[in-house]
Design an enzyme around this catalytic site. Structure first.
Site: not given
Ligand SMILES: *Cc1c(COP(=O)(O)O)cnc(C)c1O
Length: 379
Positions: A40, A138, A270, A318
């Site tokens: 992801k 969550r 800055y 930036m």
């Molecule tokens: C991001 C995620 C993972 C991977 O987590 P890591 O700590 O990067 O291994 C696994 N399961 C879910 C549901 C996630 O959202």
């Protein structure tokens, strides 16, 4: 202007180190579970297309993305392995899921209704993985609601529950081991309830990187690995146990664009946040917070020039960052600057920068913006 000439600021992605990390973790955990690579967020900033391609060659079993659109992008780059959409999907994405063979995580009835309809319209069965919330708080079916949810699933004749999963809140923290073990137990209970309703998913997965490495009971039939594959173990794995050897995958480089001598007592950048305490040589390098080199690193981080650690001075702006290179013998315009990388005593890690910025290594690599080109190295 030539489109192909770019400023010399780039992230180098070592795909051989990525493969090394997968093999190293497999050796540590064993060949029993299936391995999902979580790619992801553009593979945590490493570039999901190239990362997934290499991992597919290395025999990965599944890919995990957060969003269906990330899965569509993987298909576009030619990835054929199974892909799980960890965050579920949004109304209107059912067709993409089915047509691109993307498997959603499901944790509410509305999504089940939508996908079931779409699958019925095509006379097929769509695979789903059900997420149980055992303590992350969550998304996920709350543990109290697992029975009702299992019952409702029976009415969706065009869905097949292929998997069941949960996600850990604190698997990296030994002080939370009891909570993590409780999550594993709660998942086991949920699995029993599903079985009582005649649902027997073939894939059961609980563990992220920290869970897979630190909690053998959590390995089950598949592990979902993100951070460890990218070599980001330092700040997301339990630190009280033996760990697999990992190599960083992302390095970050730039080059000195401008050099100047400034007298003692000069202020830089800055807010005049740095004042020289000696006659100094200051390098300006073309990277800034827009690129993901965070403003919170101002006056804190170091970089490496000619094998020597040099401090970031003044505010990161930036597009530009300043380095005090007074102590670098022979320093010259065009010299390479290592912002993440190096070896031995003189190295800068994503976790090290993260600690200075008050975050974790994932946010550092995820944050390296598209404006920074990626260069892939592979033997
Ligand atoms: C991001 C995620 C993972 C991977 O987590 P890591 O700590 O990067 O291994 C696994 N399961 C879910 C549901 C996630 O959202």
């Amino acid at each position: 202007m030539s489109e192909s000439v770019r400023r010399p600021t780039f992230a180098e992605i070592d795909l051989d180190n990525l493969a090394f990390n997968l093999r190293s973790v497999k050796k540590f955990i064993g060949d029993d579970p299936m391995y999902m690579a979580v790619v992801k967020a553009d593979a945590y900033g490493h570039g999901s297309g190239r990362v997934a391609k290499r991992l597919e060659k290395e025999g990965i079993d599944w890919f995990g993305v957060a969003l269906p659109e990330e899965g569509v992008e993987l298909r576009r780059s030619g990835i054929e392995s199974r892909i799980l959409c960890l965050g579920g999907f949004w109304k209107g994405q059912e067709a993409d899921l089915i047509e691109k063979n993307l498997t959603p995580v499901i944790y509410d009835e509305q999504s089940a209704v939508l996908l079931n309809e779409a699958a019925r319209g095509r006379n097929m069965r769509a695979d789903i993985h059900v997420k149980i919330d055992t303590g992350m708080g969550r998304v996920g079916v709350p543990v109290e609601a697992v029975g009702d949810f299992a019952k409702s699933l029976a009415s969706f004749s065009n869905l097949r529950v292929e998997g069941m999963m949960t996600h850990f809140a604190s698997a990296d923290d030994p002080e939370e081991d009891r909570f993590t073990e409780g999550q594993i137990d709660a998942f086991g209970e949920a699995q029993k309830v599903f079985a009582e309703h005649g649902i027997h998913p073939s894939i059961l997965d609980l563990a992220n990187s920290a869970g897979a490495v630190g909690h053998p009971r959590a390995r089950s039939s598949m592990v979902r690995l993100g951070g460890v594959l990218y070599g980001l173990g330092d700040d997301v794995l339990p630190q009280n146990i033996e760990l697999p050897e990992l190599k960083p995958v992302m390095s970050l480089y730039s080059a000195i664009h401008f050099l100047k001598r400034v007298p003692e007592g000069s202020t830089l950048g800055y807010g005049r946040a740095f004042r020289t305490t000696r006659d100094s040589i200051i390098a300006t390098i073309p990277i800034g917070y827009q690129d993901g080199y965070m403003r919170s690193l101002s006056n804190k981080a170091s970089a490496i020039v000619r094998g020597r650690a040099v401090p970031v001075v003044g505010r990161v702006s930036m597009d530009w960052t300043l380095l005090d290179v007074t102590d670098v013998a022979g320093v010259a315009q065009g010299d390479e600057v290592t912002l993440i990388g190096g070896r031995g005593e003189v190295k800068v890690t994503a976790a090290g920068l993260a600690a200075l910025a008050g975050t974790i290594s994932y946010e550092v690599t995820c944050g390296i913006n598209r404006r920074v080109s990626r260069r892939y190295v592979e033997a």
